[in-house]
Write a protein that holds these residues in place. Sequence first.
Motif, PDB file in Angstrom:
ATOM      1  N   PRO A   1     -39.386  81.346  -1.493  1.00  0.00           N
ATOM      2  CA  PRO A   1     -38.732  80.157  -3.418  1.00  0.00           C
ATOM      3  C   PRO A   1     -37.873  81.446  -3.898  1.00  0.00           C
ATOM      4  O   PRO A   1     -37.640  81.037  -5.010  1.00  0.00           O
ATOM      5  CB  PRO A   1     -40.013  79.514  -3.326  1.00  0.00           C
ATOM      6  CG  PRO A   1     -41.210  80.329  -2.471  1.00  0.00           C
ATOM      7  CD  PRO A   1     -40.173  80.440  -1.554  1.00  0.00           C
ATOM      8  N   ALA A   2     -38.500  82.825  -3.684  1.00  0.00           N
ATOM      9  CA  ALA A   2     -38.034  83.804  -4.645  1.00  0.00           C
ATOM     10  C   ALA A   2     -36.931  84.021  -4.079  1.00  0.00           C
ATOM     11  O   ALA A   2     -35.828  84.703  -5.150  1.00  0.00           O
ATOM     12  CB  ALA A   2     -39.267  84.986  -4.664  1.00  0.00           C
ATOM     13  N   TYR A   3     -36.111  83.518  -3.257  1.00  0.00           N
ATOM     14  CA  TYR A   3     -34.559  84.445  -3.233  1.00  0.00           C
ATOM     15  C   TYR A   3     -34.139  82.807  -2.733  1.00  0.00           C
ATOM     16  O   TYR A   3     -33.138  83.175  -1.631  1.00  0.00           O
ATOM     17  CB  TYR A   3     -35.342  85.137  -1.574  1.00  0.00           C
ATOM     18  CG  TYR A   3     -36.010  86.661  -2.785  1.00  0.00           C
ATOM     19  CD1 TYR A   3     -35.452  87.588  -3.638  1.00  0.00           C
ATOM     20  CD2 TYR A   3     -36.945  86.686  -1.836  1.00  0.00           C
ATOM     21  CE1 TYR A   3     -36.371  88.269  -4.618  1.00  0.00           C
ATOM     22  CE2 TYR A   3     -37.709  87.767  -1.968  1.00  0.00           C
ATOM     23  CZ  TYR A   3     -37.485  88.947  -2.988  1.00  0.00           C
ATOM     24  OH  TYR A   3     -38.164  89.117  -3.672  1.00  0.00           O
ATOM     25  N   GLY A   4     -33.925  82.290  -2.943  1.00  0.00           N
ATOM     26  CA  GLY A   4     -33.503  80.615  -2.913  1.00  0.00           C
ATOM     27  C   GLY A   4     -33.499  79.556  -3.188  1.00  0.00           C
ATOM     28  O   GLY A   4     -34.960  79.492  -3.726  1.00  0.00           O
ATOM     29  N   ALA A   5     -32.818  78.092  -2.532  1.00  0.00           N
ATOM     30  CA  ALA A   5     -32.888  77.171  -3.364  1.00  0.00           C
ATOM     31  C   ALA A   5     -32.768  76.085  -2.509  1.00  0.00           C
ATOM     32  O   ALA A   5     -31.774  76.270  -1.790  1.00  0.00           O
ATOM     33  CB  ALA A   5     -32.441  76.541  -4.738  1.00  0.00           C
ATOM     34  N   PRO A   6     -33.905  74.658  -2.034  1.00  0.00           N
ATOM     35  CA  PRO A   6     -33.371  74.165  -1.749  1.00  0.00           C
ATOM     36  C   PRO A   6     -32.183  73.091  -1.613  1.00  0.00           C
ATOM     37  O   PRO A   6     -31.966  72.465  -3.175  1.00  0.00           O
ATOM     38  CB  PRO A   6     -33.986  72.693  -1.380  1.00  0.00           C
ATOM     39  CG  PRO A   6     -35.154  73.014  -2.515  1.00  0.00           C
ATOM     40  CD  PRO A   6     -34.646  74.554  -2.485  1.00  0.00           C
ATOM     41  N   GLU A   7     -31.797  72.098  -0.953  1.00  0.00           N
ATOM     42  CA  GLU A   7     -30.286  71.366  -0.208  1.00  0.00           C
ATOM     43  C   GLU A   7     -29.594  70.720  -1.555  1.00  0.00           C
ATOM     44  O   GLU A   7     -29.670  70.514  -2.305  1.00  0.00           O
ATOM     45  CB  GLU A   7     -31.133  69.746  -1.494  1.00  0.00           C
ATOM     46  CG  GLU A   7     -33.057  69.149  -0.462  1.00  0.00           C
ATOM     47  CD  GLU A   7     -32.212  68.591   1.076  1.00  0.00           C
ATOM     48  OE1 GLU A   7     -31.880  69.101   0.956  1.00  0.00           O
ATOM     49  OE2 GLU A   7     -33.258  68.645   1.682  1.00  0.00           O
ATOM     50  N   GLN A   8     -28.401  72.524  -1.464  1.00  0.00           N
ATOM     51  CA  GLN A   8     -27.670  72.338  -1.688  1.00  0.00           C
ATOM     52  C   GLN A   8     -26.030  72.284  -1.380  1.00  0.00           C
ATOM     53  O   GLN A   8     -26.311  72.330   0.212  1.00  0.00           O
ATOM     54  CB  GLN A   8     -27.371  74.810  -2.038  1.00  0.00           C
ATOM     55  CG  GLN A   8     -28.638  75.282  -2.405  1.00  0.00           C
ATOM     56  CD  GLN A   8     -28.572  74.317  -3.848  1.00  0.00           C
ATOM     57  OE1 GLN A   8     -27.774  75.226  -4.507  1.00  0.00           O
ATOM     58  NE2 GLN A   8     -29.430  73.959  -4.273  1.00  0.00           N
ATOM     59  N   SER A   9     -25.420  71.118  -1.884  1.00  0.00           N
ATOM     60  CA  SER A   9     -24.648  70.515  -1.304  1.00  0.00           C
ATOM     61  C   SER A   9     -23.307  71.113  -1.760  1.00  0.00           C
ATOM     62  O   SER A   9     -22.811  71.815  -2.747  1.00  0.00           O
ATOM     63  CB  SER A   9     -24.208  69.314  -2.028  1.00  0.00           C
ATOM     64  OG  SER A   9     -25.370  68.104  -1.673  1.00  0.00           O
ATOM     65  N   GLY A  10     -22.272  71.181  -0.686  1.00  0.00           N
ATOM     66  CA  GLY A  10     -20.474  71.674  -1.113  1.00  0.00           C
ATOM     67  C   GLY A  10     -19.674  70.831  -0.606  1.00  0.00           C
ATOM     68  O   GLY A  10     -19.936  70.188   0.674  1.00  0.00           O
ATOM     69  N   PHE A  11     -18.703  70.574  -1.043  1.00  0.00           N
ATOM     70  CA  PHE A  11     -17.107  69.831  -0.840  1.00  0.00           C
ATOM     71  C   PHE A  11     -15.865  71.175  -0.858  1.00  0.00           C
ATOM     72  O   PHE A  11     -16.055  71.164  -1.434  1.00  0.00           O
ATOM     73  CB  PHE A  11     -17.443  69.053  -1.665  1.00  0.00           C
ATOM     74  CG  PHE A  11     -18.035  68.253  -1.614  1.00  0.00           C
ATOM     75  CD1 PHE A  11     -17.776  66.580  -1.020  1.00  0.00           C
ATOM     76  CD2 PHE A  11     -19.743  68.277  -2.577  1.00  0.00           C
ATOM     77  CE1 PHE A  11     -18.974  65.682  -0.704  1.00  0.00           C
ATOM     78  CE2 PHE A  11     -20.751  66.835  -2.249  1.00  0.00           C
ATOM     79  CZ  PHE A  11     -20.380  65.852  -2.003  1.00  0.00           C
ATOM     80  N   TRP A  12     -15.551  70.877   0.784  1.00  0.00           N
ATOM     81  CA  TRP A  12     -13.939  71.444   0.465  1.00  0.00           C
ATOM     82  C   TRP A  12     -13.002  70.202   1.263  1.00  0.00           C
ATOM     83  O   TRP A  12     -13.541  69.677   1.584  1.00  0.00           O
ATOM     84  CB  TRP A  12     -14.395  72.992   1.550  1.00  0.00           C
ATOM     85  CG  TRP A  12     -14.494  72.675   2.749  1.00  0.00           C
ATOM     86  CD1 TRP A  12     -13.511  73.781   3.588  1.00  0.00           C
ATOM     87  CD2 TRP A  12     -15.697  72.765   3.058  1.00  0.00           C
ATOM     88  NE1 TRP A  12     -14.178  72.964   4.792  1.00  0.00           N
ATOM     89  CE2 TRP A  12     -15.571  72.810   4.652  1.00  0.00           C
ATOM     90  CE3 TRP A  12     -16.783  72.058   2.562  1.00  0.00           C
ATOM     91  CZ2 TRP A  12     -16.847  72.787   5.332  1.00  0.00           C
ATOM     92  CZ3 TRP A  12     -18.048  71.644   3.990  1.00  0.00           C
ATOM     93  CH2 TRP A  12     -17.706  72.192   5.424  1.00  0.00           C
ATOM     94  N   ILE A  13     -11.594  71.211   1.387  1.00  0.00           N
ATOM     95  CA  ILE A  13     -10.683  70.802   1.600  1.00  0.00           C
ATOM     96  C   ILE A  13     -10.712  71.031   3.022  1.00  0.00           C
ATOM     97  O   ILE A  13      -9.885  72.562   3.142  1.00  0.00           O
ATOM     98  CB  ILE A  13      -9.272  70.467   1.319  1.00  0.00           C
ATOM     99  CG1 ILE A  13      -9.776  69.689   0.042  1.00  0.00           C
ATOM    100  CG2 ILE A  13      -8.168  70.425   1.691  1.00  0.00           C
ATOM    101  CD1 ILE A  13      -9.888  67.994  -0.060  1.00  0.00           C
ATOM    102  N   ASP A  14     -10.280  70.924   4.628  1.00  0.00           N
ATOM    103  CA  ASP A  14     -10.073  71.448   5.662  1.00  0.00           C
ATOM    104  C   ASP A  14      -8.892  71.457   5.299  1.00  0.00           C
ATOM    105  O   ASP A  14      -7.701  70.812   5.652  1.00  0.00           O
ATOM    106  CB  ASP A  14     -10.561  69.989   6.528  1.00  0.00           C
ATOM    107  CG  ASP A  14     -10.106  70.628   7.845  1.00  0.00           C
ATOM    108  OD1 ASP A  14     -10.974  71.138   8.138  1.00  0.00           O
ATOM    109  OD2 ASP A  14      -9.232  70.135   8.655  1.00  0.00           O
TER     110      ASP A  14
END
Length: 286
Positions: free
Chosen positions: A131-144
Amino acid sequence: MTTTVEAPALGMHDDLTNEAYHADKTSLSSSGARKILPPSCPAKFRHEQDNPPAPTKTFDYGNAAHKTVLGNGPKLILVDHPAWTTKEAKAEVADARAQGGIPLKQHEIDMVDAMADAIRKHPLAAALLDPAYGAPEQSGFWIDGPSGIRRRVRFDWLPSIQGGRLIIPDYKTTTDASNQAMQKDIAKYGYNQQADWYEEGARALGLGGTDAELLLIAQEKKPPYLVNVIGIEFGSRVIGGAKNRAAIEKFAECQATGYWPGYSDDEPNYLSLPGWAENLDKEIYL
């Protein structure tokens, strides 16, 4: 009156709820891409988008373990009855679900707590999910680029240090985390497709340069809650990428036409015997 849900903006989101992530029907996820292709079909994909399946005990266990191990997710709510068949117990279960929580018995809460403890004691898994070097449940959206559709990804865990090679851990609960069983699960559940999807998503979203790799953290749901950290070989990821591309193109076509085909809408499918059965029958009868 129908409420229109605005699609999340392109780019990364560190505070998007799981419900908001899945509510975006304008974009395609890794699990959606796998649902579009055989042995499923676009019609099943669209039906599940419009009619999310009811929670199952397996689904609850997986989500509860994710919550306990990763530190993010629905609230775990104790329904302290030996059986959930009474009126009182059913009411408490319904109330827990209405709150957006996961109803569990005490021994089930003890199980996911023990699973989280086993993860913390596993040297590699603990380092990947520090937990010192990251975070949970990160979402991303992009165009193919090739198709122009919106794509999305929800990383179980995203490291905060993204210089150099990016390692993306993805947590799976299973009944058997052995190499032999997980090799079958890679084929059964399309984890090679997931690896390619997440790695491509990381590159498209500008995470960790061009070098990203997904590692599965598979954990058994029975004592001693064994953990196996698994990478997927390059050739299998290439196959996953080809399947993802086919699913993306089919999704784009269905979006454009509004037609989500089933198994055999226009012409019959002509099928042969399975290879093993055909070979056996040839030996005996031909």
